[in-house]
Scaffold this active site. Structure first.
Site, PDB file in Angstrom:
ATOM      1  N   GLU A   4       0.867  -1.181   0.000  1.00 37.70           N
ATOM      2  CA  GLU A   4       0.000   0.000   0.000  1.00 37.70           C
ATOM      3  C   GLU A   4       0.903   1.229   0.000  1.00 37.70           C
ATOM      4  OE1 GLU A   4      -2.813   0.214   3.293  1.00 37.70           O
ATOM      5  OE2 GLU A   4      -2.742   2.404   3.219  1.00 37.70           O
ATOM      6  N   ARG A  21       0.862  10.174   0.850  1.00 41.87           N
ATOM      7  CA  ARG A  21       1.285  11.179   1.836  1.00 41.87           C
ATOM      8  C   ARG A  21       2.491  11.964   1.351  1.00 41.87           C
ATOM      9  NH1 ARG A  21       1.280   8.165   7.665  1.00 41.87           N
ATOM     10  NH2 ARG A  21      -0.513   6.826   7.304  1.00 41.87           N
ATOM     11  N   LYS A  71     -10.856  -2.175   6.361  1.00 40.44           N
ATOM     12  CA  LYS A  71      -9.703  -1.971   7.220  1.00 40.44           C
ATOM     13  C   LYS A  71     -10.281  -1.686   8.616  1.00 40.44           C
ATOM     14  CE  LYS A  71      -6.207   1.690   7.219  1.00 40.44           C
ATOM     15  NZ  LYS A  71      -5.112   2.158   6.362  1.00 40.44           N
TER      16      LYS A  71
HETATM   17  O1  LIG Z   1      -2.545   6.460   5.615  1.00 41.60           O
HETATM   18  C1  LIG Z   1      -3.526   5.721   5.667  1.00 41.60           C
HETATM   19  O2  LIG Z   1      -4.220   5.431   4.676  1.00 41.60           O
HETATM   20  C2  LIG Z   1      -3.971   5.194   6.930  1.00 41.60           C
HETATM   21  O3  LIG Z   1      -5.108   4.863   7.067  1.00 41.60           O
HETATM   22  C3  LIG Z   1      -3.107   5.039   8.034  1.00 41.60           C
HETATM   23  C4  LIG Z   1      -2.053   3.937   7.944  1.00 41.60           C
HETATM   24  O4  LIG Z   1      -2.571   2.732   7.472  1.00 41.60           O
HETATM   25  C5  LIG Z   1      -1.520   3.793   9.303  1.00 41.60           C
HETATM   26  O5  LIG Z   1      -1.048   5.045   9.710  1.00 41.60           O
HETATM   27  C6  LIG Z   1      -0.449   2.785   9.465  1.00 41.60           C
HETATM   28  O6  LIG Z   1      -0.315   2.635  10.839  1.00 41.60           O
HETATM   29  P1  LIG Z   1       1.035   2.235  11.547  1.00 41.60           P
HETATM   30  O7  LIG Z   1       1.407   0.871  11.071  1.00 41.60           O
HETATM   31  O8  LIG Z   1       0.709   2.283  13.007  1.00 41.60           O
HETATM   32  O9  LIG Z   1       2.048   3.272  11.134  1.00 41.60           O
END
Ligand SMILES: O=C(O)C(=O)C[C@H](O)[C@H](O)COP(=O)(O)O
Length: 208
Positions: free
Chosen positions: A43, A47, A130
């Site tokens: 994925e 960002r 999700k």
């Molecule tokens: O950016 C996106 O589409 C999101 O929905 C958030 C990410 O999936 C999470 O930020 C991952 O989470 P961590 O593994 O805790 O870093």
């Protein structure tokens, strides 16, 4: 690639890496490092300004299914479909994004965290979501509770998942895979430590 989001998550199992890539030059070696560690689906979050170009590079790598993450506006659906993304991931559940994904025939993994969200997803015919932010929203306990009223829902819990807590999620029958950024830490990516990333990917893949 017209396939269901369930099929994509099953292919990703046990882990879907969530990537934040700043430089398009890193796309190919990063994908290769992850594939060497057993990863088949990634994925790429929207960002960074490089994200769409990263998707364009990664989608041409044989054996890799590429999703676009952090989709928060409906207009992003056609941009990621144009870039060749196989699916889109959204942190939440928004009607306009679900409609856009269906118009573009792009499999969508929307984020849900509550029973109300699950009911909205059902209204759109979606039963695979999700679970975000997994740890902050109640973790394994909350997922088990959601499965009472929504027994045929399946999930990709994401948010606060690590090598240590992933097994408790993967043990649940409603969990198809878990998502996480821990496989590709920002410092290892900045250092272009491809061997280190392959090692983390191997550890993650062995959870399955
Ligand atoms: O950016 C996106 O589409 C999101 O929905 C958030 C990410 O999936 C999470 O930020 C991952 O989470 P961590 O593994 O805790 O870093």
């Amino acid at each position: 690639m017209a396939t269901s989001i369930e099929d994509i998550l099953q292919r990703a199992a046990p882990v879907l890496p969530v990537l934040v890539v700043n430089h398009v030059d890193d796309a190919q070696p990063l994908a290769e490092a992850l594939i060497a560690g057993g990863i088949r689906v990634v994925e790429v979050t929207l960002r960074t300004p490089a994200a769409l170009d990263v998707i364009r590079v990664m989608k041409d790598i044989p054996g890799l299914t590429v999703g676009a993450g952090t989709v928060v506006k409906p207009q992003q659906i056609h941009r990621v479909a144009d870039a060749g993304a196989d699916f889109a991931v959204s942190p939440g559940l928004a009607s306009d994004i679900m409609l856009a994904a269906s118009e573009w025939s792009l499999p969508l993994l929307p984020g849900i965290a509550t029973p109300t969200d699950a009911m909205h997803a059902l209204n759109f015919g979606l039963r695979c979501c999700k679970f975000f932010p997994a740890e902050a929203a109640g973790g394994v306990k909350m997922l088990k509770a959601l499965s009472g009223p929504f027994p045929d829902f399946t999930f990709c819990p994401t948010g606060g998942i690590s090598l240590a807590n992933a097994p408790s999620y993967l043990a649940l029958p409603q969990v198809l895979c878990v998502g996480g950024s821990w496989l590709v830490p920002a410092d290892k990516l900045a250092a272009r430590d491809w061997a280190g990333i392959t090692e983390l990917a191997k550890q993650a893949s062995s959870l399955g």
